[in-house]
Design a protein around this motif. Structure first.
Motif, mmCIF file in Angstrom:
data_model
loop_
_atom_site.group_PDB
_atom_site.id
_atom_site.type_symbol
_atom_site.label_atom_id
_atom_site.label_comp_id
_atom_site.label_asym_id
_atom_site.label_seq_id
_atom_site.Cartn_x
_atom_site.Cartn_y
_atom_site.Cartn_z
ATOM 1 N N TYR A 74 22.373 -15.390 -22.074
ATOM 2 C CA TYR A 74 23.199 -15.250 -20.979
ATOM 3 C C TYR A 74 23.720 -13.842 -20.729
ATOM 4 O O TYR A 74 23.441 -13.270 -19.894
ATOM 5 C CB TYR A 74 24.494 -16.134 -20.976
ATOM 6 C CG TYR A 74 25.239 -15.897 -19.891
ATOM 7 C CD1 TYR A 74 24.830 -16.257 -18.476
ATOM 8 C CD2 TYR A 74 26.550 -15.028 -19.749
ATOM 9 C CE1 TYR A 74 25.790 -15.975 -17.304
ATOM 10 C CE2 TYR A 74 27.217 -14.742 -18.712
ATOM 11 C CZ TYR A 74 27.141 -15.255 -17.515
ATOM 12 O OH TYR A 74 27.569 -14.956 -16.510
ATOM 13 N N ALA B 203 22.055 -12.431 -17.317
ATOM 14 C CA ALA B 203 23.026 -12.001 -16.366
ATOM 15 C C ALA B 203 23.078 -10.928 -15.265
ATOM 16 O O ALA B 203 23.208 -10.897 -14.158
ATOM 17 C CB ALA B 203 24.559 -12.739 -16.570
ATOM 18 N N TRP C 230 23.829 -10.917 -7.939
ATOM 19 C CA TRP C 230 25.191 -11.758 -7.677
ATOM 20 C C TRP C 230 26.171 -10.909 -7.092
ATOM 21 O O TRP C 230 26.275 -9.532 -7.429
ATOM 22 C CB TRP C 230 25.497 -12.211 -9.021
ATOM 23 C CG TRP C 230 25.073 -13.491 -9.428
ATOM 24 C CD1 TRP C 230 24.001 -14.220 -8.860
ATOM 25 C CD2 TRP C 230 25.068 -14.058 -10.825
ATOM 26 N NE1 TRP C 230 23.411 -15.054 -9.705
ATOM 27 C CE2 TRP C 230 24.010 -15.048 -10.924
ATOM 28 C CE3 TRP C 230 25.895 -13.507 -12.030
ATOM 29 C CZ2 TRP C 230 23.753 -15.706 -12.054
ATOM 30 C CZ3 TRP C 230 25.398 -14.154 -13.300
ATOM 31 C CH2 TRP C 230 24.667 -15.390 -13.307
ATOM 32 N N THR D 121 30.757 -14.573 -7.678
ATOM 33 C CA THR D 121 29.692 -15.120 -8.243
ATOM 34 C C THR D 121 29.631 -14.810 -9.769
ATOM 35 O O THR D 121 29.449 -15.770 -10.771
ATOM 36 C CB THR D 121 28.205 -15.040 -7.794
ATOM 37 O OG1 THR D 121 28.391 -15.355 -6.287
ATOM 38 C CG2 THR D 121 27.340 -16.044 -8.474
ATOM 39 N N ALA E 167 30.469 -17.293 -12.947
ATOM 40 C CA ALA E 167 29.334 -17.603 -13.715
ATOM 41 C C ALA E 167 29.963 -17.182 -15.299
ATOM 42 O O ALA E 167 29.642 -17.889 -16.369
ATOM 43 C CB ALA E 167 28.207 -16.798 -13.619
ATOM 44 N N THR F 52 30.062 -20.135 -18.494
ATOM 45 C CA THR F 52 29.541 -20.086 -19.425
ATOM 46 C C THR F 52 30.460 -19.728 -20.593
ATOM 47 O O THR F 52 30.305 -20.127 -22.013
ATOM 48 C CB THR F 52 28.343 -18.673 -19.560
ATOM 49 O OG1 THR F 52 29.292 -17.668 -19.211
ATOM 50 C CG2 THR F 52 27.368 -18.993 -18.428
ATOM 51 N N ILE G 125 25.712 -23.798 -12.956
ATOM 52 C CA ILE G 125 25.443 -22.368 -13.376
ATOM 53 C C ILE G 125 24.956 -22.114 -14.585
ATOM 54 O O ILE G 125 24.202 -21.544 -15.106
ATOM 55 C CB ILE G 125 27.206 -21.650 -13.390
ATOM 56 C CG1 ILE G 125 27.355 -21.256 -12.024
ATOM 57 C CG2 ILE G 125 26.939 -20.480 -14.196
ATOM 58 C CD1 ILE G 125 28.907 -20.773 -11.869
#
Length: 372
Positions: free
Chosen positions: A65, A69, A74, A78, A82, A86, A126
């Protein structure tokens, strides 16, 4: 694929192959036929493009991630959501290839004891997107989120609160305070939410030049969002840029607001201000709470005014596309999922049509509005 099987001195069989990158992989089997089956499966996956390096899945959920990410397009809100989703998982440090559906189910079960179904679904979507990205990158083969059951959400008609006409009138009457406070001018903000259906940030982001007083048109092209102790200007939610046809009464209300609080204002001036800055999220929250308290309507949420607007359009006979465009929904399905229970059913239309026929045949005058 270059692969072979060789018998070892201990009687077992070693199967070897080289992947697309030229790296060698091997496994030991008690039977030669099992070694051949394994090589056949690897060969098939290489041919159909589904091959995954066995070592790739050793990366943990958290590591994947954190690498994935930053590459996503985003907006900050967002990214914040997220990160929150996570960080809430209990399998963050588990290698991706070892994450099972049971891990996801246990995480969802834990959330269900303290979070609303809509929040759980948002977080689940997500986390699911992270696993789908890992599959696309050939890190893992199977998505452990498949088949996971989420808590049932209540139907929209059970959770939606729509203020009555009388309640909206009371809120408008109490929106402006006669005291020497910064709440003056809030009535126009409340009116814009109730009779143009704007979201909180969209209404805060309106500028003087966005209002076409001659055509009765409001251009929605930005929203204000809180970011730390300040605010940022962003585009509206995806698909929400739009022009809204305003009722004459709202145009007059906004014109009076400008004449009273923003005389000779530049077109790029904010319509709702506190001092020399636009009205922030905290400013709106405080004013709305004070308005509700003054009107003795503590249960009404600001977003309920958007539902009030949508229900009014539907009651007036507007079709789903018209309502979708007025509300700035990205798709008509969103509008239907939210407000389908407000549209007349086939039963309602049939009864109304038959009632009209019978009244005409019997010479009975149509009912007056509000009568039974």
């Amino acid at each position: 694929m270059a692969g072979n099987i060789a018998k070892r001195s201990d009687g077992s069989w070693r199967a070897r192959y080289r992947d697309e990158a030229g790296h060698e992989h091997s496994r030991h089997f008690d039977r030669k036929i099992d070694a051949q089956h394994w090589l056949d499966e690897i060969s098939s996956s290489l041919l159909n493009g589904s091959y995954v390096d066995p070592k790739a899945g050793n990366i943990t959920f958290r590591e994947f991630y954190e690498d994935w990410a930053p590459r996503q397009l985003w907006v900050p809100s967002t990214t914040t959501n997220a990160d929150l989703a996570t960080r809430s998982v209990a399998f963050a440090d588990v290698p991706l290839k070892l994450v099972r559906r049971s891990h996801i189910e246990a995480w969802v079960k834990t959330m269900s004891t303290r979070l609303a179904p809509t929040t759980i679904k948002t977080r689940f979507v997500i986390v699911r997107s992270v696993f789908r990205a890992a599959i696309a990158d050939r890190v893992i083969v199977v998505d452990p989120c498949v088949g996971v059951t989420l808590p049932r959400r209540r139907k929209a008609e059970a959770t939606m609160q729509i203020p009555t006409m009388e309640e909206v009138g009371r809120l408008l009457a109490h929106a402006d305070s006669n005291r020497a406070s910064t709440r003056k001018g809030f009535r126009a903000y409340v009116a814009m939410c109730a009779f143009a259906g704007l979201r909180k940030g969209e209404a805060a982001g309106v500028q003087v030049g966005d209002i076409d007083h001659v055509r009765g048109l409001l251009k929605v092209s930005r929203q204000l969002q809180r970011e730390g102790n300040t605010f940022v200007t962003r585009l509206p939610k995806y698909g929400s840029e739009r022009g809204i046809f305003l009722p004459v009464e709202l145009v007059e209300t906004l014109a009076d607001h400008i004449a009273t609080y923003l005389p000779n204002a530049d077109p790029e001036a904010w319509l709702f201000t506190v001092g020399d800055r636009p009205m922030s999220d905290n400013d709106i929250h405080w004013r709305w709470r004070a308005t509700r308290a003054s009107a003795k309507l503590p249960h009404v949420r600001l977003h309920d005014l958007r539902h009030f607007y949508a229900s009014g359009l539907i009651a007036a006979g507007c079709d789903v596309v018209t309502v979708q465009r007025a509300l700035g929904h990205a798709a008509a399905t969103t509008t239907l999922n939210t407000y389908s229970h407000l549209w007349p059913t086939a039963e309602d239309r049939t009864r109304a049509a038959a009632s009209g026929l019978m009244r005409q045949a019997l010479g009975i005058a149509p009912p007056t509005p509000g009568s039974r």
